[in-house]
Design an enzyme around this catalytic site. Structure first.
Site, short mmCIF file in Angstrom:
data_model
loop_
_atom_site.label_atom_id
_atom_site.label_comp_id
_atom_site.label_asym_id
_atom_site.label_seq_id
_atom_site.Cartn_x
_atom_site.Cartn_y
_atom_site.Cartn_z
N HIS A 58 -9.80 1.08 4.92
CA HIS A 58 -8.56 1.17 5.40
C HIS A 58 -8.67 1.98 6.45
CE1 HIS A 58 -4.22 2.27 6.09
NE2 HIS A 58 -4.01 1.19 5.58
N GLU A 78 -6.85 4.44 7.63
CA GLU A 78 -7.00 6.00 7.41
C GLU A 78 -8.02 6.20 6.86
OE1 GLU A 78 -3.15 5.42 5.24
OE2 GLU A 78 -2.29 4.72 7.27
N ASN A 98 0.97 -1.29 -0.03
CA ASN A 98 -0.09 0.12 0.08
C ASN A 98 0.70 1.35 0.09
OD1 ASN A 98 -1.84 1.98 0.43
ND2 ASN A 98 -2.28 1.45 2.62
N TRP A 99 0.89 1.87 -1.11
CA TRP A 99 1.77 3.12 -1.02
C TRP A 99 1.15 4.39 -0.67
CZ3 TRP A 99 4.56 1.80 -6.70
CH2 TRP A 99 5.41 0.99 -6.32
N LYS A 100 -0.06 4.27 -0.45
CA LYS A 100 -0.68 5.37 0.24
C LYS A 100 -0.46 6.69 -0.80
CE LYS A 100 0.29 3.54 4.82
NZ LYS A 100 0.01 3.64 6.40
N GLY A 137 2.80 -1.02 4.48
CA GLY A 137 2.70 0.53 3.88
C GLY A 137 4.05 0.92 4.03
N GLY A 138 4.73 1.43 5.10
CA GLY A 138 6.05 1.86 4.79
C GLY A 138 7.24 1.13 4.22
N SER A 184 3.17 -2.31 10.47
CA SER A 184 4.61 -2.38 10.70
C SER A 184 5.44 -3.68 10.31
CB SER A 184 4.83 -2.04 12.19
OG SER A 184 4.59 -0.56 12.36
N GLY A 244 1.97 2.19 10.85
CA GLY A 244 2.90 3.17 10.52
C GLY A 244 3.54 3.62 12.09
N GLU A 270 -5.84 -5.18 10.57
CA GLU A 270 -4.62 -4.13 10.67
C GLU A 270 -5.01 -3.58 11.99
OE1 GLU A 270 -2.70 -2.83 6.97
OE2 GLU A 270 -4.68 -1.93 7.05
C1 PEP Z 1 -0.93 0.07 5.85
O1 PEP Z 1 -0.95 1.14 5.30
O2 PEP Z 1 -1.90 -0.68 5.65
C2 PEP Z 1 0.05 -0.65 6.80
C3 PEP Z 1 -0.07 -1.79 7.40
O3 PEP Z 1 1.00 0.48 7.13
P1 PEP Z 1 2.46 0.32 7.95
O4 PEP Z 1 2.98 -0.99 7.13
O5 PEP Z 1 3.43 1.38 7.37
O6 PEP Z 1 2.15 -0.15 9.19
#
Ligand code: PEP
Length: 251
Positions: A97, A99, A8-10, A236-237, A215, A176, A170
């Protein structure tokens, strides 16, 4: 079922940057991916077509979108329909999601409408669920997951092909933050998600994938993927750099 590694590149990367990272990732992973694994990239809308191009011909790579609006077309300024995503090459999209729920204010009801509409339109849907830290501390993990799952699949046909509906657990406090859920917490939540899916969808629930997200990094990915009821990860990150994400995918 294939283990899914979703990136997920957000709201990161220009179209040119996204195309380059996708091409780099294909180069790093192609020919090395273990059997039964697939990789999905979910870039921003403007990067869908360029990333689709970079993934063309790459075995076991899929394109996903981060969001859509549950209408075919119309006066919905700023929104994108499932049909537009399919045309751009996406085969899956996220719904719910954290966010979108907690920053953009999407309700359980809207997430449910989106999930059903996305599936009906021909997309696969990754329905994200997870508790906030205060909910966990208040002992509300299962009630939050149950509420989000029941609302999320409210209008999904009970005979949906199981590979088209993916759940992602999640925990909001792990997204994040660098704070990854421990094995016991993941096992408990994933077993509960599986039992909810079984109650709602019957036998086909065993073929629905449940991803963990929060994470995930190269040094914890293999331990997480090995856990019962974990059928992949949503990252994500650590998915933004091809080298780092390739180490997760190849773990
Ligand atoms: C996400 O954006 O769904 C996510 C899990 O982010 P991260 O891996 O940065 O926690």
């Amino acid at each position: 079922m294939n283990t899914l590694f979703a990136a997920n590149w957000k709201m990161h990367k220009t179209a040119a940057e996204a195309r380059q990272t996708a091409a780099e990732l294909v180069g790093l992973v192609s020919g090395k991916l273990k059997a039964g694994r697939e990789v999905m990239i979910l870039p921003s809308f403007t990067a869908l077509a360029p990333v689709a191009e970079a993934l063309r011909g790459a075995a076991n790579f899929l394109l996903g979108a981060q969001n859509f609006y549950p209408q075919k077309q119309g006066a919905f300024t700023g929104e994108v329909s499932p049909g537009m995503l399919l045309e751009a090459g996406a085969s899956f999209a996220l719904a719910g999601h954290s966010e979108r729920r907690h920053v953009l204010g999407e309700t359980d009801a809207l997430v449910g409408t989106k999930t059903a509409f996305g599936l009906e339109s021909g997309l696969g849907v990754i329905l994200c669920v997870g508790e906030k830290i205060d909910e966990r501390r208040a002992g509300e993990l299962k009630s939050v997951l149950e509420r989000q799952i029941r609302a999320g699949v409210r209008d999904v046909p009970r005979d949906i092909a199981p590979e088209r509906l993916v759940l992602a657990y999640e925990p909001v406090w792990a997204i994040g933050t660098g704070e990854v859920a421990g094995p016991r917490e993941i096992l408990e939540a994933h077993a509960f998600v599986r039992s909810m899916l079984a109650e709602i969808f019957g036998a086909s629930a065993s073929a629905m994938r449940i991803l963990y997200g929060g994470s995930v990094k190269p040094d914890n990915a293999s331990e997480i993927i090995a856990l019962d009821n974990v059928d992949g990860v949503l990252v994500g990150g650590a998915s933004l750099k091809a080298d780092e994400f390739s180490r997760i995918v190849l773990a």
